[in-house]
Design a protein around this motif. Sequence first.
Motif, short mmCIF file in Angstrom:
data_model
loop_
_atom_site.label_atom_id
_atom_site.label_comp_id
_atom_site.label_asym_id
_atom_site.label_seq_id
_atom_site.Cartn_x
_atom_site.Cartn_y
_atom_site.Cartn_z
N GLU A 255 0.81 -1.22 0.00
CA GLU A 255 0.00 0.00 0.00
C GLU A 255 0.84 1.27 0.00
O GLU A 255 0.31 2.37 -0.14
CB GLU A 255 -0.93 0.02 1.22
N VAL A 256 2.15 1.16 0.17
CA VAL A 256 3.01 2.34 0.22
C VAL A 256 3.11 2.96 -1.17
O VAL A 256 3.38 2.26 -2.15
CB VAL A 256 4.42 1.97 0.74
N LEU B 69 12.67 0.94 -4.54
CA LEU B 69 12.87 0.14 -3.33
C LEU B 69 11.76 -0.88 -3.13
O LEU B 69 11.98 -1.92 -2.50
CB LEU B 69 12.93 1.06 -2.10
N LEU B 70 10.57 -0.59 -3.66
CA LEU B 70 9.40 -1.40 -3.35
C LEU B 70 8.84 -2.17 -4.55
O LEU B 70 7.83 -2.85 -4.43
CB LEU B 70 8.29 -0.50 -2.78
N PHE C 222 13.58 -3.57 -0.60
CA PHE C 222 12.67 -3.75 0.54
C PHE C 222 11.74 -4.93 0.31
O PHE C 222 11.38 -5.63 1.27
CB PHE C 222 11.86 -2.48 0.78
N THR C 223 11.35 -5.14 -0.92
CA THR C 223 10.51 -6.30 -1.25
C THR C 223 11.24 -7.59 -0.91
O THR C 223 10.67 -8.52 -0.33
CB THR C 223 10.13 -6.28 -2.73
N ARG C 224 12.53 -7.62 -1.26
CA ARG C 224 13.33 -8.82 -0.97
C ARG C 224 13.53 -9.00 0.53
O ARG C 224 13.58 -10.13 1.04
CB ARG C 224 14.68 -8.74 -1.68
N VAL D 101 22.42 2.83 3.57
CA VAL D 101 21.72 4.10 3.37
C VAL D 101 20.81 3.96 2.15
O VAL D 101 21.27 3.62 1.06
CB VAL D 101 22.70 5.28 3.17
N TYR D 102 19.51 4.21 2.35
CA TYR D 102 18.55 4.14 1.27
C TYR D 102 17.91 5.52 1.08
O TYR D 102 17.45 6.14 2.04
CB TYR D 102 17.47 3.11 1.55
#
Length: 423
Positions: free
Chosen positions: A17-18, A24-25, A31-33, A145-146
Amino acid sequence: MVATPLAERMRPRSIQEVAGQKHLLGPEGVFTRMVESKTIPSMILWGPPGVGKTTLARLLAESTKRPFKTLSAVSAGVKEVREVIKEASFAYGTILFIDEIHRFSKSQQDALLNAVEKGIVTLIGATTENPSFEVNSALISRSQVYVLENLKKEDLLQLVHRALSQDVVLKKKEINIKEHKALLRYSGGDARRLMNLLELSVEAAKKNEKDELLIDDDLVALIAQEKAVHYDKKGDAHYDIISAFIKSIRGSDPNAAVYWLARMIEGGEDPKFIARRLIISAAEDIGNANPTALIMANNCMQAVHFVGMPEGRIILSQTTTYLASSPKSNAAYAAIKDAQKIVKTTGDLPVPLHLRNAATSLMKELGYSESYIYPHNDPQGFHPQEYMPESLEGKIIYQPKQNPREQEMLNRLKNMWKNKYNY
């Protein structure tokens, strides 16, 4: 009982939902991984306000079912940090989220180091400031760092449509958003501000002949401007004033520029934010018309960081008036924009053989670097040869402007390249 704000009601409940942050998503995003593998490293989330740093931290913790502790760098001290670390030593895998970690002092950040290094806590720090300047290098070296980006137009529109169709309050109302331009403009890419502005606009909207609550740009602008009277440095006027400041520098008006500088200083704006914008302006708007401007702006950033306020205002004023009074050229800025457009259009053109790196004997046999001529072997330090991919030979990307410094550069380029680039 005070109703929960719309921004809180619409906070995402899952990674899916982000809004935004596709790098990244997305399906192959890091982040998914992480969610799939349930492995969360210590990290620093760097990005502007309202793009989901706090939400992402919470959702990452929930996805791994690990204990989640939060601290605010504004109110927490070394004592609070140590207490959380002590609790975490009895709860394996604790994720510690620290909002505005750039506000932590060196001693507060040092208190985290040992716990992060030993894995007592997994740190997720959120910051709107460049970690390179504001977070201890030792802590950065122990974290990933992201970079989070401002939400794009389509992301913001998606949030508006989701709020209208899914929010428990708004979905019960007949709402007609006639125009979206002002909502998107005044949100500044900040999801929280967008939701607040939408909620205030709905409350202020009047019903039309179809019994709908009508929201248009005029209403949203009125709401945003009324709000700006009372806002702090994170409010809507923040973006308008920094825009006026940069445009005044670009327009070579030191009087207006220093006025807007004073507005920001009196409003409590972070001086390092102003200094960073001066660096960008020096490169984007002045460029090679006066290369010293970038040196001035970079030194300003360091000096303000070292001296602090209130004296830092003098350094900001000197740099602002210097940049505003300098000759202007956006040729370097235009060049990189055009170059990126060419790359996106033409794809990965092959590097000419003579420019390739001959790192192995096989590469040498294939002719890598074979006909390359080392310019410094020439007394003038220049030898004409092709540096572009074959299909772009003779393509002009950097076009010097009509100012003394760049005209000097242009004459040199003409003299070296003759008719190749038709300067």
